[in-house]
Structure formats: C-alpha cells, structure tokens
Design an enzyme around this catalytic site. Structure first.
Site, PDB file in Angstrom:
ATOM      1  CG  HIS A 113      -0.230   0.097   2.530  1.00  0.00           C
ATOM      2  ND1 HIS A 113       0.338   1.257   3.023  1.00  0.00           N
ATOM      3  CD2 HIS A 113       0.010  -0.858   3.467  1.00  0.00           C
ATOM      4  CE1 HIS A 113       0.881   1.026   4.194  1.00  0.00           C
ATOM      5  NE2 HIS A 113       0.709  -0.260   4.488  1.00  0.00           N
ATOM      6  CD  GLU A 124       2.065  -5.470   7.788  1.00  0.00           C
ATOM      7  OE1 GLU A 124       2.160  -6.691   7.547  1.00  0.00           O
ATOM      8  OE2 GLU A 124       2.800  -4.601   7.281  1.00  0.00           O
TER       9      GLU A 124
END
Length: 508
Positions: free
Chosen positions: A71, A145
C-alpha cells in the site's frame, strides 16, 4: 530502430487492458478466513516453521503470474507509529499519489483478478490501482498486516520505553519475538501459506495482490521456500511492486516458482532511506551488462563476447544516469566486452558527476576487471541447446546440467567473496561497490548473499540492463538486505517517475 525497454530473452508479450468498471457492480467482496487457516496459525503457535523448500502447493493447470504491491504511505507511516493489523490509518496525499503512479505503471497489465487486504490503507490503494477495471476486488482477512497486539498504535520511542527488551527483540530477532503470548512472525508465515492456497486455486493467469510490508515479505518468502529468518531481508517499500511466476510441472504437483522482480518502487532504488529501519553504510549494486551484437547469435543467453550493440549502449547510458547521484567507491566487472563497456560508461558518468565548471577536477572512481566475474565460458559448455529458452519467462538456469550449475555456483562464490572484500577494504564510512556482469552471475551471487544453495538458481530472474541492490546495515560481515531485484524502470519496462524517498522501509 531500437526500443529502450528492458530486453530479455524471456520477456512475455504485454497483455491487453480490462474493460471499464460498471457502476452497477460492487467494487469489493469479502473472503472470510477459513477455519483451517485459523487452525494452522494456532498450530504454528510457538513452533518454528522450517524446511519450507519442501513446502507443497496445489498444482496449477497453466502458468500464473502474481504481482504484489504494498500500500501507499499511510498517516501512521508518516508519524512513525506501529500499525500492525490495526485499521486506524489511511493513505496520505503522498500515498494516494504513489498508488496513482502504480496504477499508471500497471495499466497495460491484463489482470484477471485483484486480491486485497481489507484494511483501509491497502483497500484504497487497490481501488486506485484497479481503476476502471470491471472485475470485483476480493478482500481476504488473511492478507492483513502482521498482528502486533499490544505494540499496535505506539510510536517507536514509546515501544522502546514501555517494552524495553521485548522491543529490542522485535528489532533484532523478530522470528523469536513474543508478545501477549503470540509469535507474530511465525503466525504471519502460516497465514501467508493459506493465502497462496487461495490464490493458486483461483482460475486466473494474472493476479494482482495489494497488501502490506510484512505480509508481502511473507508471501514472497513462503512461495520461494524461505523461513521466518528471512523476515526484513526482502524489502517492500510503499507501493513497491514484486512479481512471482508460477509454472506448472508436467507431472503435476507443486509448480516451479521464480521471483521475477522485487520491490520496483515509485522512488529511486538507489536514493537515501533505511534498510529494514536501519541506516546502511555499505552497499553492492549488481548491474547486468547491456546487450551485445553477438547475443542474438549465441545459443545461450548473453554469452557472446562482442561489443554492445546500439540497444546495449543505450541501456548502459540509462544505467549510468540512474546511478548518477551515488558516490561510488569502486566498479568491478568481468573481462567480456559488454561488461567492460557497461562499466566504462558508468565510470565516465560518475567521474564527471561533480563537474559544474571548466576548472572542475573529475572525481576518480576505481575500476577493476576480475576474471571471476566471467561465467560466459562456463555457460557455453552446456550441451543443451538453449535457443528454445527464448520463450521461457524465468527459471532457465534450472535447465542446465548439474555440472554446469555446480561450476557456476562455485565461481560465483569466489566473485561474491571478492565483492565483500572490496567493501571491507574501504575505509570510507559509506562505500558503494558496483559489479557489472552476466545475469546468471548476479543470480548466483544473490544466492550466496541469502545463504541459499545452487538448487535455488532457478528461483530468480534478471533482465539485461537491470540493477539489483543489496545493503549491509551491519557491514560486509553481516547479513545482506535486498533492496530490489531486477529493477528496470530506467529502461522503460514499468517506467515510472523517480521521486526522492525520505521514509524508512520498515513501516508496519
């Protein structure tokens, strides 16, 4: 006429773009974590995940390419706050711009499907990159994550103050780091395995995955059969792009897997920045020489000894321009003409870099020709006809005879030791060594850097004119941290604007 784009004997024809997005179709759908994945994570618990080279994946019917993107910069990245799997941060304006750059970079790639982490910073990045494509984005909670539990939300100095020794272990021994009764990195590796099962069984040939720093590292490592000790060794910068190629085996079973590209970023791969959160004072840049006139006549890729052709000369100049701002300490090359000419081009640009006026004295850059960097003779001893390899996208070194790969591995080991010696001999606080040579040599030297064996030679791919960067935060005697592999934006393949990066790479 010659194109400046990266030249490879294995490059595939670019795909067509997808049709425009229909506003009547939902942009995202959610895939729930399977109970089996949860059980696998719990089973991993406090046990190390070892022996991943023998890890088995579901067989595939056709070749599959998976493009991983981290990202863009998030608000907590900018603040230096530990994110983990929390979902409080969003993309900054810089992060939005990075995602837009990635969209432009990948606009001609015909992806069949997009998987994304459900966390907002990743999902927004995926939406920007996916753009007007019609197909839905599939979100999967296993792609979130790394779970960092009580660490999440803390600034790094707060983590040091509150957790002391535990925070230090997270920094220097992450695989064995434990918090709140969990081993986060071990859990992440188990989760990455679950992700691959979903990706590989999906009926698609070209897959986009948009996720995070740590999970992308785990995806790359588990695909290649590397354990948790490789955490923070294969860098993933904001909006960095990595590519894995999966090739079916004729007899079925686990597909062949090759890392085609690692961490091609919106920022320059040789600009400032940290390696896994630490300043690296020593660096090796591996440069694959430009194409020569005799390459097209040789049965083995890049093994001729002719001078560079026009395309090779352009590639060498583009490489020199990319490396322009580096304060290079030494340049070493093999004795073959393409390597020598590429090294000379880099040297001339380096020596003239600081000259702004007529009275300027060019900066001297030491250049050396090292026979150990020549592997062309070894490769041409192969009894196999390599001309048929021109349509193989990656993993071609696996097709050589065992004796050839052994000789290549042994000689590359000598070359790698020579490069480390070059760095060790430099008294400069910061020193950079550039090595110019054949792609097979650099693949093998990366294997030595990562403490692998010759069986991994087919697990990497390099194009002519590409660069790969290895940093040494603990000096030449410490572990190398791979910043990028097969970077080719300077040649036009996935060409993107170069912007300076001031952010650290370790931002979870």
């Amino acid at each position: 006429m010659y194109s400046i784009a990266a030249t490879s004997f294995f490059i595939q024809k670019p795909f067509k773009s997808f049709p425009f997005h229909s506003p009547n179709r939902p942009l995202c759908t959610v895939i729930r974590s399977s109970s089996s994945a949860t059980q696998e994570i719990e089973k991993a618990g406090r046990k190390e995940i070892e022996g991943l080279k023998g890890l088995e994946f579901s067989p595939i019917k056709a070749a599959k390419r998976v493009v991983l993107v981290r990202h863009g910069q998030s608000t907590w990245n900018a603040e230096g706050r530990i994110q983990g799997s929390s979902d409080f941060s969003v993309l900054t304006s810089k992060g939005e711009s990075q995602a837009e750059t990635s969209r432009q970079m990948l606009i001609d790639d015909s992806f069949d499907v997009c998987f994304s982490s459900p966390l907002r910073r990743s999902k927004r990045t995926a939406e920007i990159i996916w753009g007007a494509r019609e197909e839905e984005i599939l979100t999967d909670s296993d792609m979130r994550e790394i779970d960092l539990y009580s660490f999440q939300g803390l600034l790094k100095h707060e983590g040091k103050a509150k957790y002391g020794e535990a925070f230090r272990q997270w920094q220097i021994d992450a695989p064995n780091f434990i918090i709140d009764g969990h081993y986060p990195v071990r859990e992440l590796w188990a989760r990455a395995k679950s992700c691959w099962e979903k990706i590989l069984v999906h009926e698609s040939k070209s897959v986009l995955v948009v996720a995070h720093n740590a999970v992308n590292q785990a995806l790359i490592a588990t695909a290649m059969g590397l354990g948790t000790e490789y955490f923070r060794i294969l860098l993933q910068s904001n909006c960095g792009v990595s590519v894995l190629d999966f090739t079916p085996q004729p007899e079925g079973g686990t597909p062949s897997i090759c890392l085609n590209r690692l961490n091609q970023t919106p920022g320059s791969p040789v600009a400032g920045g940290s390696s896994a959160g630490r300043k690296a004072s020593k660096r090796i840049v591996l440069v694959c020489h430009g194409v020569s006139e005799s390459d097209l006549e040789s049965s083995m890729p890049y093994t001729g000894n002719g001078p560079m052709n026009m395309l090779g000369a352009i590639q060498a100049q583009k490489i020199a321009e990319l490396l322009l701002d580096l304060k290079v300490s030494t340049i070493v090359s093999g004795t073959k003409r393409a390597s020598v000419e590429t090294a000379d081009t880099i040297s001339k640009v380096q020596e003239a870099a600081d000259c702004l006026g007529a009275d300027c004295i060019p900066r001297y850059v030491e250049t050396k020709q090292i026979p150990d960097l020549d592997v062309e003779t070894i490769l041409t001893q192969s009894k196999k006809d390599a001309s048929g390899m021109q349509n193989v996208p990656s993993g071609w070194l696996n097709r050589l005879e065992d004796g050839i790969t052994t000789s290549l591995w042994d000689q590359s080991g000598k070359a790698w030791k020579h490069l480390l010696h070059e760095l060790s001999e430099r008294s400069d606080q910061e020193s950079i060594a550039i090595a110019v040579g054949h792609p097979a040599l650099h693949i093998a030297m990366m294997g030595h850097c990562l403490n692998l064996t010759k069986e991994w030679l087919g697990s990497f791919h390099l194009d002519a004119g590409s660069i790969s960067v290895i940093d040494f935060p603990d000096g030449p005697s410490g572990r190398g941290v791979v910043r990028c592999i097969n970077y080719t934006a300077h040649l036009g393949r996935w060409s993107i604007p170069i912007t300076r990066s001031t952010q650290a790479d370790e931002e979870y």
